[in-house]
Motif scaffolding. Structure first.
Motif, short mmCIF file in Angstrom:
data_model
loop_
_atom_site.label_atom_id
_atom_site.label_comp_id
_atom_site.label_asym_id
_atom_site.label_seq_id
_atom_site.Cartn_x
_atom_site.Cartn_y
_atom_site.Cartn_z
N PRO A 164 -4.34 11.24 -4.27
CA PRO A 164 -5.65 11.32 -4.92
C PRO A 164 -5.60 11.25 -6.44
N ARG A 172 -5.69 -1.49 -6.87
CA ARG A 172 -6.87 -1.12 -6.09
C ARG A 172 -6.62 0.23 -5.44
N VAL A 173 -7.66 1.05 -5.34
CA VAL A 173 -7.57 2.34 -4.65
C VAL A 173 -8.61 2.34 -3.54
N ALA A 174 -8.16 2.62 -2.32
CA ALA A 174 -9.05 2.68 -1.17
C ALA A 174 -9.78 4.02 -1.14
N ARG A 175 -10.82 4.07 -0.37
CA ARG A 175 -11.63 5.29 -0.26
C ARG A 175 -10.83 6.48 0.25
N ASN A 176 -9.79 6.21 1.07
CA ASN A 176 -8.99 7.30 1.62
C ASN A 176 -7.86 7.75 0.70
N GLY A 177 -7.77 7.18 -0.51
CA GLY A 177 -6.76 7.60 -1.48
C GLY A 177 -5.51 6.75 -1.50
N ARG A 178 -5.39 5.79 -0.58
CA ARG A 178 -4.23 4.90 -0.62
C ARG A 178 -4.41 3.91 -1.76
N TRP A 196 0.86 -1.19 0.00
CA TRP A 196 0.00 0.00 0.00
C TRP A 196 0.89 1.23 0.00
N PRO A 204 -1.49 8.26 0.91
CA PRO A 204 -2.51 8.53 -0.10
C PRO A 204 -2.03 9.47 -1.21
#
Length: 111
Positions: free
Chosen positions: A10, A72-78, A5, A8
């Protein structure tokens, strides 16, 4: 295949590729990973390097970790990135304009 990971950030999206570069703060022990369009460069000879230590400036060490793709991109930008290998790495290096950074095959595999 190595996954990690990063961020973040964006601006990253699934499918994005780039050079995975780490900046390591020798004073605090913290690391930040970035996916960049250019590889890490050594701080003395200014040569691009796909993998390995490139030097230290103001207690910040720079390390190349190959190339990676965002899977994959998480909701928090990571972003979860996966390392590129083999033919996929060769194609990516060609696309980014650094085909000379392709690691040589060991002698046993060259035949």
């Amino acid at each position: 295949m190595t996954m990690r990971w990063i961020g973040p950030d964006p601006l990253l999206a699934v499918g994005d590729m780039g050079f995975l570069v780490e900046n390591y703060n020798e004073s605090t022990g913290g690391s930040q990973f970035f996916l960049r369009d250019t590889p890490a460069y050594t701080n003395r000879s200014h040569e691009p390097r796909l993998s390995g230590w490139c030097g230290t400036w103001n207690n910040i060490g720079t390390h190349g970790h190959g190339m990676a793709r965002v899977i994959r991109v998480a909701r928090n930008g990571r972003a979860l990135v996966s390392s590129l290998e083999g033919a996929e790495l060769a194609a990516a290096l060609e696309e980014f304009g650094y085909p000379e950074l392709m690691p040589a095959k060991p002698a046993a595999q060259a035949a």
